[in-house]
Design a protein around this motif. Sequence first.
Motif, PDB file in Angstrom:
ATOM      1  N   MET A   1       0.861  -1.180   0.000  1.00 42.91           N
ATOM      2  CA  MET A   1       0.000   0.000   0.000  1.00 42.91           C
ATOM      3  C   MET A   1       0.897   1.229   0.000  1.00 42.91           C
ATOM      4  O   MET A   1       1.384   1.648   1.042  1.00 42.91           O
ATOM      5  N   CYS A   2       1.149   1.751  -1.176  1.00 42.99           N
ATOM      6  CA  CYS A   2       2.182   2.766  -1.319  1.00 42.99           C
ATOM      7  C   CYS A   2       1.796   3.760  -2.404  1.00 42.99           C
ATOM      8  O   CYS A   2       0.725   3.677  -2.991  1.00 42.99           O
ATOM      9  N   ARG A   3       2.697   4.689  -2.673  1.00 47.48           N
ATOM     10  CA  ARG A   3       2.541   5.639  -3.772  1.00 47.48           C
ATOM     11  C   ARG A   3       3.805   5.580  -4.626  1.00 47.48           C
ATOM     12  O   ARG A   3       4.919   5.473  -4.106  1.00 47.48           O
ATOM     13  N   LYS A  88       3.538   2.631   2.638  1.00 52.82           N
ATOM     14  CA  LYS A  88       2.542   2.445   3.696  1.00 52.82           C
ATOM     15  C   LYS A  88       2.493   0.940   3.914  1.00 52.82           C
ATOM     16  O   LYS A  88       1.905   0.206   3.118  1.00 52.82           O
ATOM     17  N   SER A  89       3.124   0.482   4.956  1.00 48.00           N
ATOM     18  CA  SER A  89       3.400  -0.940   5.106  1.00 48.00           C
ATOM     19  C   SER A  89       2.151  -1.779   5.354  1.00 48.00           C
ATOM     20  O   SER A  89       1.283  -1.422   6.150  1.00 48.00           O
ATOM     21  N   ALA A  90       2.103  -2.922   4.671  1.00 50.64           N
ATOM     22  CA  ALA A  90       1.050  -3.912   4.911  1.00 50.64           C
ATOM     23  C   ALA A  90       1.504  -4.955   5.926  1.00 50.64           C
ATOM     24  O   ALA A  90       0.711  -5.798   6.346  1.00 50.64           O
ATOM     25  N   TRP A  91       2.790  -4.900   6.306  1.00 49.58           N
ATOM     26  CA  TRP A  91       3.371  -5.897   7.202  1.00 49.58           C
ATOM     27  C   TRP A  91       3.773  -5.222   8.509  1.00 49.58           C
ATOM     28  O   TRP A  91       4.491  -4.230   8.506  1.00 49.58           O
ATOM     29  N   LYS A  92       3.334  -5.766   9.628  1.00 49.21           N
ATOM     30  CA  LYS A  92       3.586  -5.157  10.932  1.00 49.21           C
ATOM     31  C   LYS A  92       5.074  -5.144  11.274  1.00 49.21           C
ATOM     32  O   LYS A  92       5.808  -6.076  10.958  1.00 49.21           O
ATOM     33  N   ASN A  93       5.481  -4.068  11.933  1.00 47.22           N
ATOM     34  CA  ASN A  93       6.844  -3.934  12.464  1.00 47.22           C
ATOM     35  C   ASN A  93       7.925  -4.066  11.390  1.00 47.22           C
ATOM     36  O   ASN A  93       8.978  -4.669  11.620  1.00 47.22           O
ATOM     37  N   ASN A 113       3.485  -1.238  -5.515  1.00 47.18           N
ATOM     38  CA  ASN A 113       2.339  -0.844  -4.693  1.00 47.18           C
ATOM     39  C   ASN A 113       1.338  -1.982  -4.705  1.00 47.18           C
ATOM     40  O   ASN A 113       0.764  -2.304  -5.747  1.00 47.18           O
ATOM     41  N   GLY A 114       1.134  -2.578  -3.543  1.00 47.95           N
ATOM     42  CA  GLY A 114       0.231  -3.714  -3.423  1.00 47.95           C
ATOM     43  C   GLY A 114       0.833  -4.735  -2.476  1.00 47.95           C
ATOM     44  O   GLY A 114       1.930  -4.543  -1.944  1.00 47.95           O
ATOM     45  N   THR A 115       0.125  -5.824  -2.273  1.00 49.52           N
ATOM     46  CA  THR A 115       0.595  -6.887  -1.392  1.00 49.52           C
ATOM     47  C   THR A 115       0.400  -8.233  -2.074  1.00 49.52           C
ATOM     48  O   THR A 115      -0.679  -8.508  -2.608  1.00 49.52           O
ATOM     49  N   CYS A 168      -0.866 -17.135  -6.221  1.00 49.09           N
ATOM     50  CA  CYS A 168      -0.919 -16.286  -5.028  1.00 49.09           C
ATOM     51  C   CYS A 168      -2.175 -15.421  -4.963  1.00 49.09           C
ATOM     52  O   CYS A 168      -2.722 -15.017  -5.988  1.00 49.09           O
ATOM     53  N   ARG A 169      -2.555 -15.116  -3.738  1.00 48.21           N
ATOM     54  CA  ARG A 169      -3.536 -14.060  -3.513  1.00 48.21           C
ATOM     55  C   ARG A 169      -2.777 -12.735  -3.455  1.00 48.21           C
ATOM     56  O   ARG A 169      -1.682 -12.672  -2.897  1.00 48.21           O
ATOM     57  N   TYR A 170      -3.350 -11.706  -4.030  1.00 42.61           N
ATOM     58  CA  TYR A 170      -2.682 -10.405  -4.023  1.00 42.61           C
ATOM     59  C   TYR A 170      -3.725  -9.297  -4.067  1.00 42.61           C
ATOM     60  O   TYR A 170      -4.851  -9.489  -4.543  1.00 42.61           O
ATOM     61  N   SER A 171      -3.341  -8.134  -3.559  1.00 40.55           N
ATOM     62  CA  SER A 171      -4.226  -6.970  -3.654  1.00 40.55           C
ATOM     63  C   SER A 171      -3.963  -6.216  -4.943  1.00 40.55           C
ATOM     64  O   SER A 171      -4.894  -5.814  -5.643  1.00 40.55           O
TER      65      SER A 171
END
Length: 231
Positions: A1-3, A88-93, A113-115, A168-171
Motif C-alpha cells: 500500500m504505497c505511492r 505504507k506498510s502492509a506488514w507489521k513492524n 504498490n500492493g501486497t 498467489c492471492r494479491y491486492s
Amino acid sequence: MCRLLGITNFEFSKHQQIVLNFCELARSGMVMKGDPPGHADGWGVAFYQNGELEVYKSGGNLLEETDQALELLSKTRECPVVILHLRKSAWKNTTSFRHAHPFRYGNVAFAHNGTVYDYKELIPDITPSVLRKDALDTEVFFHHFMRNPSPELGKAFLHTVSLIKSLCRYSALNCLFSDGLKLFAYRDYSREPAYYSLFKAFSGNSCFISSQTLDKITCWELMKKEEFLVV
C-alpha cells in the motif's frame, strides 16, 4: 500500500514541482477506507548517473526528509529515469530502511504498490544465497523475475506476474522498474481499483507515471487493468 512516481528524461529545474507534489502524498495521499492517513513508513529514490544506478532509501517519513530528497535530485540535475516511492506498510513492524523501496539488483531498480500475500510460493525458484531471510513480498517478486538475467526484462517480468496470478492471492501488482534505458510500468489489482490507480502523462520529451494525478495542468490518463507500459 504505497505511492509511486516515475519520470523519464528527468530535469530537476523542470520537474521539481511534480516531485514536491508527490512528496505531499506522504501526508495527503489516498488511502483505503478505514486506513489511517499518510504514507509515512519509509521512502526511496532511484536514478541513473552515467548509466549507473544509485538508490537512496530511508525508514523515515518523507515529510520530515523532503529536503534530503530534493538535494539528491538537485545534484543529479538531469538523468534518464527517476523512480520515487512512498511506503505504507502492509506488514507489521517492518518500517525500516531495510524494507523501503525501491529495491535494486545489479543495475535494475524496482518499486511496488500492493501486497502479494502468498509470496513464499515463489521462493523455491530463487537461489537462496540471493534472497535475505527477512525478504517480504516485493523483494521476492523482484528477485523472482531477476533470477535469470536476460535482455528480455519485460518478458521475464510478465512471466512472474503470470505465475503470481496463478499461485498467489494479491491486492495489487502495480509497479515501476528500470534498467536505466527504459522505464517499465504495470497496473493490475484484485480489489480497490480507486486506490490501486496508476496514471500516465506526457510532457515534452518526458513521461510521468504516478499513483495519483499530481497537478491540474498535465493531462493525466488512467492506465487500464493489466496495462504494461514501456517508455
